[in-house]
Write a protein that holds these residues in place. Structure first.
Motif, short mmCIF file in Angstrom:
data_model
loop_
_atom_site.label_atom_id
_atom_site.label_comp_id
_atom_site.label_asym_id
_atom_site.label_seq_id
_atom_site.Cartn_x
_atom_site.Cartn_y
_atom_site.Cartn_z
N VAL A 45 84.88 -8.32 -36.99
CA VAL A 45 83.77 -8.54 -35.71
C VAL A 45 84.48 -7.98 -34.68
CG1 VAL A 45 83.40 -10.72 -36.94
CG2 VAL A 45 85.29 -10.79 -35.36
N THR A 46 83.86 -7.97 -33.47
CA THR A 46 84.11 -7.21 -32.34
C THR A 46 83.52 -8.21 -31.14
OG1 THR A 46 84.13 -5.28 -30.97
CG2 THR A 46 82.06 -5.77 -32.26
N LEU A 47 84.21 -8.15 -30.06
CA LEU A 47 83.63 -8.79 -28.89
C LEU A 47 82.84 -7.94 -28.01
CD1 LEU A 47 86.66 -11.16 -27.89
CD2 LEU A 47 84.77 -11.57 -29.63
N LEU A 48 81.81 -8.14 -27.61
CA LEU A 48 81.12 -7.37 -26.67
C LEU A 48 80.75 -8.18 -25.62
CD1 LEU A 48 77.93 -6.83 -29.17
CD2 LEU A 48 80.10 -5.20 -28.73
N ASN A 49 80.44 -7.18 -24.24
CA ASN A 49 80.45 -7.65 -22.97
C ASN A 49 79.24 -8.47 -22.83
OD1 ASN A 49 81.31 -8.07 -20.38
ND2 ASN A 49 81.65 -5.69 -20.28
N SER A 50 79.10 -9.08 -21.60
CA SER A 50 77.95 -9.95 -21.46
C SER A 50 76.56 -9.31 -21.24
CB SER A 50 78.19 -10.86 -20.20
OG SER A 50 78.51 -10.27 -19.10
N LYS A 51 75.54 -9.90 -21.16
CA LYS A 51 74.18 -9.22 -21.13
C LYS A 51 74.29 -8.73 -19.50
CE LYS A 51 71.42 -11.68 -24.43
NZ LYS A 51 70.27 -12.58 -24.51
N LYS A 52 74.94 -9.63 -18.87
CA LYS A 52 74.76 -9.46 -17.21
C LYS A 52 75.87 -8.06 -16.77
CE LYS A 52 75.56 -11.65 -12.74
NZ LYS A 52 75.92 -12.95 -12.25
N ALA A 53 76.76 -7.97 -17.67
CA ALA A 53 77.76 -6.78 -17.35
C ALA A 53 77.06 -5.54 -17.82
CB ALA A 53 78.99 -7.18 -18.17
N THR A 54 76.05 -5.56 -18.62
CA THR A 54 75.26 -4.32 -19.44
C THR A 54 74.34 -3.91 -18.94
OG1 THR A 54 74.32 -5.71 -21.20
CG2 THR A 54 76.74 -4.93 -21.62
N VAL A 55 73.83 -4.41 -17.53
CA VAL A 55 72.71 -4.33 -16.79
C VAL A 55 72.85 -2.58 -16.49
CG1 VAL A 55 71.30 -4.67 -14.81
CG2 VAL A 55 71.98 -6.47 -16.08
N ALA A 56 73.81 -2.08 -16.06
CA ALA A 56 74.09 -0.93 -15.37
C ALA A 56 74.12 0.18 -16.49
CB ALA A 56 75.28 -0.70 -14.69
N PHE A 57 74.04 -0.33 -17.96
CA PHE A 57 74.07 0.61 -18.95
C PHE A 57 72.83 0.32 -19.95
CE2 PHE A 57 78.57 -0.28 -17.95
CZ PHE A 57 79.13 0.64 -17.93
N ASP A 58 71.84 -0.02 -19.18
CA ASP A 58 70.39 -0.36 -19.90
C ASP A 58 70.66 -1.38 -20.79
OD1 ASP A 58 69.22 1.37 -18.07
OD2 ASP A 58 69.58 3.14 -19.43
N GLY A 59 71.59 -2.23 -20.85
CA GLY A 59 71.66 -3.49 -21.73
C GLY A 59 72.17 -3.07 -23.00
N ASN A 60 73.03 -1.89 -23.08
CA ASN A 60 74.09 -1.51 -24.27
C ASN A 60 75.18 -1.90 -24.04
OD1 ASN A 60 74.88 -0.33 -26.52
ND2 ASN A 60 74.43 1.65 -26.04
N PRO A 61 75.65 -3.12 -24.94
CA PRO A 61 76.92 -3.44 -24.81
C PRO A 61 78.17 -2.59 -25.18
CG PRO A 61 75.90 -4.43 -26.70
CD PRO A 61 74.82 -3.53 -26.03
N PHE A 62 77.73 -1.68 -26.04
CA PHE A 62 78.94 -0.73 -26.69
C PHE A 62 79.18 0.41 -25.59
CE2 PHE A 62 76.50 -2.28 -30.39
CZ PHE A 62 77.60 -2.77 -31.20
N LEU A 63 78.38 0.31 -24.65
CA LEU A 63 78.75 1.32 -23.58
C LEU A 63 79.63 0.73 -22.37
CD1 LEU A 63 75.43 3.18 -23.02
CD2 LEU A 63 77.44 4.01 -24.27
N SER A 64 79.60 -0.64 -22.53
CA SER A 64 80.46 -1.26 -21.35
C SER A 64 81.43 -2.10 -22.23
CB SER A 64 79.34 -2.32 -20.59
OG SER A 64 80.48 -3.17 -19.94
N THR A 65 82.76 -1.52 -22.22
CA THR A 65 83.84 -2.00 -23.06
C THR A 65 85.07 -2.21 -22.07
OG1 THR A 65 83.25 -1.15 -25.19
CG2 THR A 65 85.28 -1.95 -25.01
N GLN A 66 85.31 -3.45 -21.70
CA GLN A 66 86.52 -3.64 -20.64
C GLN A 66 87.82 -3.94 -21.51
OE1 GLN A 66 84.92 -6.32 -18.13
NE2 GLN A 66 83.35 -5.30 -17.31
N ALA A 67 89.07 -3.90 -20.85
CA ALA A 67 90.33 -4.37 -21.13
C ALA A 67 90.28 -5.72 -21.47
CB ALA A 67 91.34 -3.77 -20.66
N SER A 68 89.49 -6.58 -20.66
CA SER A 68 89.58 -7.87 -20.71
C SER A 68 89.07 -8.58 -22.18
CB SER A 68 88.88 -8.92 -19.59
OG SER A 68 87.48 -8.17 -19.69
#
Length: 280
Positions: A45-68
């Protein structure tokens, strides 16, 4: 002791070695029956960023990966391995042993959720329960911190629970240990009996044979003359063969007698001759 001697001892004491090998085979068969085969099922399994954090990436969570997210994955794995989680999973029907950890060589917040047991069907079902519980536990963490639903970290299953695979490494290790232990004990018993029999056959000795060189020195060949020690008188034949004082040619070696009885004859001169020589 070389390999040939070891083989000879094993052949002589086969009545000790053979029962030991039979007991070793029985011990190995017992370990084979008593140690069951374990099966492993694993999901990723993998952890994905929130919907709010992926707005700048058109809602794609795989483009918004943070160290946290990696730190959150480590904290979730530690909580899943705690005693409280074990009790909760057991109440939901999980059997066997399980483990949650960050995937090896992972370049992101990837986790391995694995379950081990002896029943393949139960292992697969337990891994499914474990995967669903991990996602539920992640949402509970964030709900306790009053995180808004749009800002919550999500979980996605990359690899669903796989078909259980047999894990034979532990079983093979036990089988090898049982076989090696039985074989070594059989050899020890064989050589112990051999040593006792040798000691019984030679109670007064050390159990070692006399070296051939010592035996040859103690029993010289018949007819071979031995050199006399220094200072001992020479045999009459050698005394007669020595040149007399006053010069003269040495006698021919071919004229020497080879009969040992002739060398023992001594010529006795009359005492008058000695007197006449002395007076002159």
């Amino acid at each position: 002791m070389d390999l040939a001697e070891i083989w000879r001892v094993m052949r002589r004491r086969w009545y000790v070695l053979l029962p030991g090998l039979l007991l070793t085979a029985a011990l190995t068969a017992g370990v084979y029956l008593m140690v069951p085969v374990e099966y492993l099922s694993q999901s990723t399994v993998t952890l994905l960023n929130s919907k709010k954090a992926t707005v700048a990436f058109d809602g794609n969570p795989f483009l918004s990966t943070q160290a946290s997210l990696t730190g959150m994955a480590d904290g979730l794995a530690r909580n899943l391995n705690s005693d409280d989680s074990k009790a909760a999973l057991k109440s939901q029907g999980l059997t066997g042993t399980y483990e949650a950890k960050i995937a090896d060589n992972a370049q992101g917040p990837f986790m391995w959720l694995s379950v081990t047991g002896t029943d393949p069907a139960a292992v697969l079902k337990s891994d499914q329960i474990f995967t669903a519980y991990a996602e539920k536990r992640l949402q509970e963490f964030q709900s306790q911190q009053a995180v808004a639903p749009e800002a919550m970290i999500r979980m996605a299953t990359i690899v669903p629970p796989q078909k259980p695979e047999p894990q034979t490494k532990t079983r093979i290790q036990y089988l090898v240990m049982a076989g090696a232990l039985g074989f070594v004990l059989s050899l020890v018993a064989t050589f112990f009996v051999e040593a006792r029999r040798r000691k019984a056959d030679n109670p007064g000795g050390t159990g070692r044979r006399r070296p051939p060189a010592a035996a040859d020195a103690a029993a010289p060949e018949t007819g071979t003359p031995q050199s006399a020690p220094s200072g001992a008188p020479r045999p009459p034949a050698e005394a007669a063969a020595a040149p007399r004082s006053g010069g003269g040619a040495a006698p021919d070696p071919s004229s020497r007698t080879t009969d040992p009885t002739e060398t023992m004859a001594l010529k006795v001169l009359p005492s008058t001759k000695y007197r006449s020589n002395g007076s002159s």
